[in-house]
Write an enzyme that holds these catalytic residues in place. Sequence first.
Site, PDB file in Angstrom:
ATOM      1  N   ASP A 181       1.054  -1.221   0.111  1.00 57.38           N
ATOM      2  CA  ASP A 181      -0.007   0.213   0.134  1.00 57.38           C
ATOM      3  C   ASP A 181       0.718   1.402  -0.119  1.00 57.38           C
ATOM      4  O   ASP A 181       1.688   1.377  -0.721  1.00 57.38           O
ATOM      5  CB  ASP A 181      -1.046  -0.144   1.210  1.00 57.38           C
ATOM      6  CG  ASP A 181      -1.939   1.019   1.161  1.00 57.38           C
ATOM      7  OD1 ASP A 181      -3.162   0.725   0.386  1.00 57.38           O
ATOM      8  OD2 ASP A 181      -1.852   2.140   1.703  1.00 57.38           O
ATOM      9  N   TYR A 237      -2.591  11.762   2.324  1.00 56.11           N
ATOM     10  CA  TYR A 237      -3.252  11.715   1.067  1.00 56.11           C
ATOM     11  C   TYR A 237      -3.186  13.031   0.288  1.00 56.11           C
ATOM     12  O   TYR A 237      -2.780  13.254  -0.724  1.00 56.11           O
ATOM     13  CB  TYR A 237      -4.585  11.026   0.870  1.00 56.11           C
ATOM     14  CG  TYR A 237      -4.634   9.664   0.845  1.00 56.11           C
ATOM     15  CD1 TYR A 237      -5.388   8.791  -0.061  1.00 56.11           C
ATOM     16  CD2 TYR A 237      -4.140   8.777   2.067  1.00 56.11           C
ATOM     17  CE1 TYR A 237      -5.287   7.647  -0.014  1.00 56.11           C
ATOM     18  CE2 TYR A 237      -4.276   7.367   2.143  1.00 56.11           C
ATOM     19  CZ  TYR A 237      -4.644   6.714   1.021  1.00 56.11           C
ATOM     20  OH  TYR A 237      -5.014   5.216   1.106  1.00 56.11           O
ATOM     21  N   HIS A 274      -5.080  -7.783   0.263  1.00 55.76           N
ATOM     22  CA  HIS A 274      -4.025  -6.535   0.266  1.00 55.76           C
ATOM     23  C   HIS A 274      -3.510  -6.609   1.345  1.00 55.76           C
ATOM     24  O   HIS A 274      -2.186  -5.774   1.394  1.00 55.76           O
ATOM     25  CB  HIS A 274      -5.175  -5.382   0.234  1.00 55.76           C
ATOM     26  CG  HIS A 274      -4.572  -3.845  -0.107  1.00 55.76           C
ATOM     27  ND1 HIS A 274      -4.019  -3.538  -1.150  1.00 55.76           N
ATOM     28  CD2 HIS A 274      -4.496  -3.138   0.923  1.00 55.76           C
ATOM     29  CE1 HIS A 274      -3.413  -2.335  -0.981  1.00 55.76           C
ATOM     30  NE2 HIS A 274      -3.587  -1.941   0.466  1.00 55.76           N
TER      31      HIS A 274
END
Length: 418
Positions: free
Chosen positions: A215, A345, A396
Amino acid sequence: MAVRVSGSAVGPVLAIGTVTDCRALIRWRSRDGSTCSSLARARTEVSSMPVIEPPAAVRRPIATATASSSSSSSGGRSAPAPSRYPAVPAVASTGWRACERELNGYPQFTTEIDGQNIHFLHVRSPEPDALPLILTHGWPGSIVEFLHVIGPLTDPRAHGGDPADAFHLVIPSIPGSGFSGPTGEAGWDTSRVTRAFAELMSRLGYDRYGAQGGDTGAVISPGLGRFNPDKVVGVHTNGLSAFTEVAPDRVGELSAAEQARLKHLEYMKTEQSGYAMIQITRPQTLAHGLHDSPVGQLAWIVEKFKEWTDPAAELPEDAVDRDLLLTNVMLYWLTGTAGSSANCYYETAHAGAWGASARSTVPTGVAVFPMDVSIRSTLEPEHTIVHWSEFSRGGHFAAMEAPDLLIEDVREFFAKLR
């Protein structure tokens, strides 16, 4: 100078400044001061023991975001100060004390780099020739992702493996997440985090090491290779993606598995990208809701575990141990880092730092698990890929879902680079 933990040297710390041993990290209490086993009514009280200095750090609360530490110097983008929390019903009950003991069983430290508190686990292998390896989590993960791989990676002899495959592990909390605490100023994008982690490895005396991550960790780990190609011997990733499109006339050249990943990527863009767009554009708005609602914090994270874990699992807790999943959520809730972790982000997108700045020359290994969208032909222009593995089990959050597969793949990749 060497830091000593439990009587054994854990390596040189050169000009590391203030280092605080963070074992005995968490004491979980409700608003009335009583011990609490509910996510709905808890924050933390953090106890630290000084390893080198200073005595003033014996009790150092990092769990509560404040206006002065998280928003005033960052243009108002980081998390707001949390209000007093409403008395809502318990949303989860977990064996927290067992989780607390497990976390506190590992040597943990904090240091300041580039004005930011950095928390990290530093677990030395008993094997003297072990290769240093920095493991980097993603969002919405944490250091908890790696709890099931620490033992086998640091002490393979004790876990039925070859002692030649041993690693010294450094597992940092990304600034703005977990026990690194909220970021105190603007600009903490993945590139700045990469530079901070490179400095951390330097301070620990490691001038030759590997990097692994998934990630966000699959952005930072290759970044370490680009930043320090003379020190990073190899980069291993899971969930590695390229920020490029596949031309329509090239789709037919992809394998059936890659075409399925491309189709899933398009689905993610249309149906699963809402969280990212909010965190990229309005992290402060989101922060107010998540800081004031434990149910909201739980839902915001667990929904991603539902979408991204092994598709063979009906529920997130079928793919990831329920207590482990809740412990991961707790590290966001207890430290007040919902907003600052989302702000990463914002910073990364607005700095244009998602894509690779240059092709990495460092040997790179890629492990592809179900729900990953890695396509080799789109990655090779950015990475020197020398190892590629595909698995039918896991998802994931590979270190939590299929630690056995990830451990073996990491060992296999780095065996050729030691």
